[in-house]
Design a protein around this motif. Structure first.
Motif, short mmCIF file in Angstrom:
data_model
loop_
_atom_site.label_atom_id
_atom_site.label_comp_id
_atom_site.label_asym_id
_atom_site.label_seq_id
_atom_site.Cartn_x
_atom_site.Cartn_y
_atom_site.Cartn_z
N VAL A 268 62.04 33.19 -8.60
CA VAL A 268 61.16 32.38 -9.45
C VAL A 268 62.01 31.54 -10.40
N ILE A 269 61.75 30.23 -10.41
CA ILE A 269 62.46 29.30 -11.29
C ILE A 269 61.44 28.66 -12.22
N VAL A 270 61.69 28.72 -13.54
CA VAL A 270 60.79 28.12 -14.52
C VAL A 270 61.52 26.98 -15.21
N LEU A 271 60.91 25.79 -15.18
CA LEU A 271 61.52 24.60 -15.75
C LEU A 271 60.66 24.03 -16.88
N GLY A 272 61.31 23.47 -17.87
CA GLY A 272 60.61 22.75 -18.93
C GLY A 272 60.70 21.27 -18.62
N VAL A 273 59.55 20.64 -18.35
CA VAL A 273 59.51 19.22 -17.97
C VAL A 273 58.37 18.54 -18.72
N TYR A 274 58.63 17.39 -19.31
CA TYR A 274 57.57 16.65 -20.00
C TYR A 274 56.67 15.96 -18.97
N MET A 275 55.37 16.25 -19.02
CA MET A 275 54.38 15.65 -18.13
C MET A 275 53.25 15.10 -18.98
N HIS A 276 53.10 13.77 -19.07
CA HIS A 276 52.09 13.20 -19.96
C HIS A 276 50.76 12.93 -19.25
N CYS A 277 50.74 13.13 -17.90
CA CYS A 277 49.48 12.95 -17.16
C CYS A 277 49.56 13.70 -15.83
N GLN A 278 48.43 13.76 -15.12
CA GLN A 278 48.39 14.48 -13.86
C GLN A 278 49.27 13.79 -12.82
N GLY A 279 49.42 12.48 -12.97
CA GLY A 279 50.28 11.73 -12.05
C GLY A 279 51.72 12.21 -12.13
N CYS A 280 52.18 12.50 -13.37
CA CYS A 280 53.55 13.02 -13.56
C CYS A 280 53.70 14.36 -12.83
N ALA A 281 52.71 15.23 -13.00
CA ALA A 281 52.76 16.56 -12.39
C ALA A 281 52.77 16.44 -10.86
N ASP A 282 51.95 15.54 -10.32
CA ASP A 282 51.90 15.35 -8.87
C ASP A 282 53.22 14.81 -8.33
N THR A 283 53.85 13.92 -9.09
CA THR A 283 55.14 13.36 -8.68
C THR A 283 56.20 14.44 -8.58
N ASP B 243 52.05 23.25 -15.13
CA ASP B 243 51.17 23.58 -16.26
C ASP B 243 51.42 22.54 -17.35
N MET B 244 50.49 21.58 -17.48
CA MET B 244 50.67 20.51 -18.45
C MET B 244 50.54 20.98 -19.89
N LYS B 245 49.80 22.06 -20.12
CA LYS B 245 49.62 22.56 -21.49
C LYS B 245 50.93 23.10 -22.05
N THR B 246 51.66 23.82 -21.23
CA THR B 246 52.93 24.40 -21.69
C THR B 246 54.12 23.53 -21.30
N GLN B 247 53.85 22.43 -20.54
CA GLN B 247 54.91 21.53 -20.08
C GLN B 247 55.96 22.29 -19.26
N ARG B 248 55.44 23.14 -18.35
CA ARG B 248 56.34 23.94 -17.52
C ARG B 248 56.01 23.79 -16.03
N VAL B 249 57.05 23.92 -15.23
CA VAL B 249 56.91 23.89 -13.77
C VAL B 249 57.51 25.18 -13.22
N THR B 250 56.74 25.90 -12.42
CA THR B 250 57.23 27.15 -11.82
C THR B 250 57.47 26.92 -10.34
N VAL B 251 58.69 27.20 -9.91
CA VAL B 251 59.07 27.02 -8.50
C VAL B 251 59.38 28.39 -7.92
N LYS B 252 58.73 28.72 -6.80
CA LYS B 252 58.94 30.01 -6.16
C LYS B 252 59.61 29.82 -4.80
#
Length: 217
Positions: free
Chosen positions: A15-30, A47-56
């Motif tokens: 499991v990899i957890v990253l901190g990434v700024y996402m200002h909209c759903q488009g950012c998350a999808d990208t 997770d846009m609320k916590t500005q985190r991306v989890t990669v498994k």
């Protein structure tokens, strides 16, 4: 040790957890699109609320995942977990970059304007966090950038005039820099040649044997 075994040693839980700024759903999808099908990646959650991306993925290499996102998005990617072991190097250790926190005065007309400024500043590679305060027309930026270069970047990329109100650590003034240079030039050996230690008695000042003595005409 094989390639898979080495990756598992760095990421035993898969499991990899990253901190990434996402200002909209488009950012998350990208971000999901950039990682989908990447070497060892099995599942991606944003997770846009916590500005985190989890990669498994059991064979996903944290370093490669971070490098890929940095190249594809040009954003600051913070690896939260796993914590990677630093490889020992015989070479001289490089100094860690200084972290600045800068408060800028920037005119913002509306929430959309504030979000646009926040998004554009986040595109600067050395920027870690950005917080906007529309009420006071201020933007607080934290990262390893040079404050003056940040101001230039904002003017170039966002077309906004930014003024540094406060920065931590504070910028050294010119007189302080000159004092440091003078201290570096100071040579104690030269000082004691000009000003020898010990007391000089009055008779010696008028002695014929002293080449530097005073003379009375």
């Amino acid at each position: 040790m094989g390639k898979d075994e080495n990756q598992n040693a760095q990421n035993p839980e898969g499991v990899i957890v990253l901190g990434v700024y996402m200002h909209c759903q488009g950012c998350a999808d990208t971000i999901v699109n950039h990682l989908r099908g990447f070497d060892g990646v099995e599942q991606i959650e944003t997770d846009m609320k916590t500005q985190r991306v989890t990669v498994k993925g059991k064979n996903a290499d944290p370093r490669k995942v971070v490098d890929r996102l940095r190249k594809k998005t040009e954003k600051h990617i913070h690896l939260i977990s796993p914590i990677l072991k630093v490889e020992e190097k015989k070479e001289q250790k490089k100094e860690e970059p200084k972290i600045f926190e800068v408060v800028l005065k920037i005119l913002m007309h509306c929430e959309g304007c504030a979000e646009d400024i926040k998004y554009r500043i986040h595109k600067m590679q050395e920027v870690h966090t950005v917080e906007t305060d529309m009420k006071n027309a201020q933007v607080t930026v934290k990262g390893t950038f040079e404050p003056k270069k940040l101001v230039e970047y904002i003017h170039k990329k966002a077309g906004k005039h930014a003024v540094i109100v406060k920065q931590t650590p504070p910028e050294k003034k010119e007189d302080e820099k000159e004092k440091e240079k003078d201290c570096e030039k100071f040579n104690p050996c030269e000082y004691y040649l000009i000003h020898p230690p010990g007391l000089v008695y009055a008779p010696q000042l008028f002695s014929d044997e002293n080449p530097n003595a005073c003379s009375v005409m």
